[in-house]
Design a protein around this motif. Structure first.
Motif, mmCIF file in Angstrom:
data_model
loop_
_atom_site.group_PDB
_atom_site.id
_atom_site.type_symbol
_atom_site.label_atom_id
_atom_site.label_comp_id
_atom_site.label_asym_id
_atom_site.label_seq_id
_atom_site.Cartn_x
_atom_site.Cartn_y
_atom_site.Cartn_z
ATOM 1 N N GLU A 119 0.821 -1.210 0.000
ATOM 2 C CA GLU A 119 0.000 0.000 0.000
ATOM 3 C C GLU A 119 0.857 1.262 0.000
ATOM 4 O O GLU A 119 0.464 2.285 -0.574
ATOM 5 N N SER A 120 2.017 1.205 0.646
ATOM 6 C CA SER A 120 2.930 2.349 0.606
ATOM 7 C C SER A 120 3.422 2.599 -0.817
ATOM 8 O O SER A 120 3.498 3.750 -1.272
ATOM 9 N N ALA A 121 3.740 1.512 -1.519
ATOM 10 C CA ALA A 121 4.150 1.651 -2.923
ATOM 11 C C ALA A 121 2.997 2.157 -3.784
ATOM 12 O O ALA A 121 3.194 2.995 -4.674
ATOM 13 N N VAL A 122 1.788 1.664 -3.515
ATOM 14 C CA VAL A 122 0.615 2.120 -4.270
ATOM 15 C C VAL A 122 0.356 3.600 -4.024
ATOM 16 O O VAL A 122 -0.018 4.342 -4.936
ATOM 17 N N ALA A 123 0.554 4.063 -2.787
ATOM 18 C CA ALA A 123 0.353 5.480 -2.468
ATOM 19 C C ALA A 123 1.293 6.362 -3.283
ATOM 20 O O ALA A 123 0.892 7.425 -3.775
ATOM 21 N N ILE A 124 2.542 5.927 -3.427
ATOM 22 C CA ILE A 124 3.505 6.701 -4.222
ATOM 23 C C ILE A 124 3.162 6.644 -5.701
ATOM 24 O O ILE A 124 3.143 7.660 -6.405
ATOM 25 N N ILE A 125 2.858 5.434 -6.188
ATOM 26 C CA ILE A 125 2.602 5.249 -7.621
ATOM 27 C C ILE A 125 1.350 5.999 -8.050
ATOM 28 O O ILE A 125 1.338 6.664 -9.096
ATOM 29 N N GLN A 126 0.272 5.925 -7.253
ATOM 30 C CA GLN A 126 -0.976 6.575 -7.646
ATOM 31 C C GLN A 126 -0.869 8.089 -7.634
ATOM 32 O O GLN A 126 -1.446 8.760 -8.498
ATOM 33 N N SER A 127 -0.146 8.651 -6.684
ATOM 34 C CA SER A 127 0.057 10.099 -6.701
ATOM 35 C C SER A 127 0.912 10.521 -7.896
ATOM 36 O O SER A 127 0.647 11.563 -8.517
ATOM 37 N N TYR A 128 1.895 9.705 -8.251
ATOM 38 C CA TYR A 128 2.720 10.007 -9.425
ATOM 39 C C TYR A 128 1.905 9.878 -10.711
ATOM 40 O O TYR A 128 2.032 10.718 -11.618
ATOM 41 N N VAL A 129 1.065 8.843 -10.798
ATOM 42 C CA VAL A 129 0.230 8.645 -11.984
ATOM 43 C C VAL A 129 -0.744 9.806 -12.150
ATOM 44 O O VAL A 129 -0.952 10.311 -13.260
ATOM 45 N N PHE A 130 -1.355 10.253 -11.050
ATOM 46 C CA PHE A 130 -2.291 11.375 -11.120
ATOM 47 C C PHE A 130 -1.584 12.631 -11.615
ATOM 48 O O PHE A 130 -2.110 13.359 -12.474
ATOM 49 N N ALA A 131 -0.399 12.903 -11.086
ATOM 50 C CA ALA A 131 0.329 14.109 -11.487
ATOM 51 C C ALA A 131 0.836 14.011 -12.918
ATOM 52 O O ALA A 131 0.758 14.980 -13.683
ATOM 53 N N ILE A 132 1.324 12.849 -13.319
ATOM 54 C CA ILE A 132 1.896 12.707 -14.662
ATOM 55 C C ILE A 132 0.802 12.739 -15.717
ATOM 56 O O ILE A 132 0.985 13.287 -16.810
ATOM 57 N N LEU A 133 -0.378 12.166 -15.426
ATOM 58 C CA LEU A 133 -1.481 12.243 -16.383
ATOM 59 C C LEU A 133 -2.011 13.656 -16.505
ATOM 60 O O LEU A 133 -2.368 14.106 -17.612
ATOM 61 N N SER A 134 -2.058 14.386 -15.404
ATOM 62 C CA SER A 134 -2.462 15.790 -15.476
ATOM 63 C C SER A 134 -1.472 16.594 -16.307
ATOM 64 O O SER A 134 -1.868 17.488 -17.085
ATOM 65 N N THR A 135 -0.190 16.264 -16.186
ATOM 66 C CA THR A 135 0.828 16.949 -16.987
ATOM 67 C C THR A 135 0.670 16.612 -18.461
ATOM 68 O O THR A 135 0.780 17.499 -19.332
ATOM 69 N N LEU A 136 0.379 15.360 -18.774
ATOM 70 C CA LEU A 136 0.184 14.960 -20.175
ATOM 71 C C LEU A 136 -1.053 15.623 -20.770
ATOM 72 O O LEU A 136 -1.040 16.033 -21.935
ATOM 73 N N TYR A 137 -2.116 15.739 -19.983
ATOM 74 C CA TYR A 137 -3.321 16.402 -20.484
ATOM 75 C C TYR A 137 -3.059 17.874 -20.760
ATOM 76 O O TYR A 137 -3.598 18.446 -21.723
ATOM 77 N N SER A 138 -2.253 18.507 -19.912
ATOM 78 C CA SER A 138 -1.942 19.919 -20.131
ATOM 79 C C SER A 138 -1.049 20.128 -21.353
ATOM 80 O O SER A 138 -1.143 21.166 -22.029
ATOM 81 N N SER A 139 -0.184 19.150 -21.645
ATOM 82 C CA SER A 139 0.706 19.283 -22.799
ATOM 83 C C SER A 139 -0.038 19.177 -24.118
ATOM 84 O O SER A 139 0.459 19.637 -25.154
ATOM 85 N N GLU A 140 -1.243 18.590 -24.111
ATOM 86 C CA GLU A 140 -2.014 18.440 -25.340
ATOM 87 C C GLU A 140 -2.693 19.730 -25.764
ATOM 88 O O GLU A 140 -3.126 19.861 -26.909
ATOM 89 N N VAL A 141 -2.832 20.676 -24.850
ATOM 90 C CA VAL A 141 -3.486 21.941 -25.182
ATOM 91 C C VAL A 141 -2.463 23.062 -25.373
ATOM 92 O O VAL A 141 -2.847 24.187 -25.618
#
Length: 218
Positions: free
Chosen positions: A196-218
């Motif tokens: 769960e500690s690894a999941v906490a890190i991975i999910q926060s990174y995934v949320f931030a990286i996907l938000s960054t990818l969505y912003s790069s498309e505009v």
């Protein structure tokens, strides 16, 4: 007695106020002070993570200001870790928490893209090299994929956080067992907490990286 298993994740109410949501404010106590003459190891570790994330997000967004995405990563990460401690409310396992970040981010990207880069947004609905017969279908598919982005961001984070906590709750309510079974359950719980500690890190990174990818498309 709780109505179902998921009711254990409901915030408790006292005086018609759900005080469990105040656990989000605990994250502000983990913000290090950078005004010490000799920074401690926690400051060095957070600065290293900040510079690493900044360099990665800078490549994706093609701009030097990545403070919003790095702050989003740390805020979600701390709230994910807060849920691993006993008797602390897991705010990131609720859609009201995740949609608060996903929906405004997506709406701001869409409004900025359609107002400033309208031609680019129309071109994004039609991938290059699409056959003429598939063009109407591709427009529908790309439109639907854009509309469900905030939902997928929010549900991915909340579902992954609640799944591990639900399994830990199930193992914690096993009742009376023999000593060998207790040792086995405790060992499994320790392994699940590490996972769960690894999941906490991975999910926060995934949320931030996907938000960054969505912003790069505009």
């Amino acid at each position: 007695m709780m109505a179902n298993l998921f009711s254990s994740f409901d915030p408790s109410s006292n005086f018609n106020i759900q005080l469990n949501w105040m656990s989000i404010m605990i994250s502000f106590f983990f913000i290090p002070s950078f005004y010490w003459l000799i920074p401690n190891r926690m400051n060095f570790m957070i600065q290293k993570i900040l510079f690493t994330l900044h360099n990665e997000f800078k490549i994706l967004t093609k701009m030097n200001n990545t403070l919003m995405f790095t702050s989003l990563f740390f805020f979600i990460l701390i709230n994910n870790f807060m849920g691993l401690f006993p008797y602390i409310f897991t705010s990131s396992s609720h859609l009201i928490f995740t949609l608060t970040f996903a929906l405004p981010l997506w709406m701001s990207f869409m409004i900025y893209g359609w107002l400033i880069n309208t031609y680019h947004m129309f071109a994004h609905l039609m991938p290059q090299g699409t056959p003429v017969i598939l063009m109407p279908f591709m427009v529908c598919i790309e439109t639907i994929s854009n509309l469900i982005r905030p939902g997928t961001l929010a549900i991915r984070l909340s579902a992954n956080m609640i799944a591990g906590h639900l399994l830990l709750t199930l193992l914690g309510n096993t009742g009376s067992m023999v000593n060998i079974m207790i040792i086995l359950v405790i060992t499994i719980q320790i392994l699940l907490i590490i996972l769960e500690s690894a999941v906490a890190i991975i999910q926060s990174y995934v949320f931030a990286i996907l938000s960054t990818l969505y912003s790069s498309e505009v």
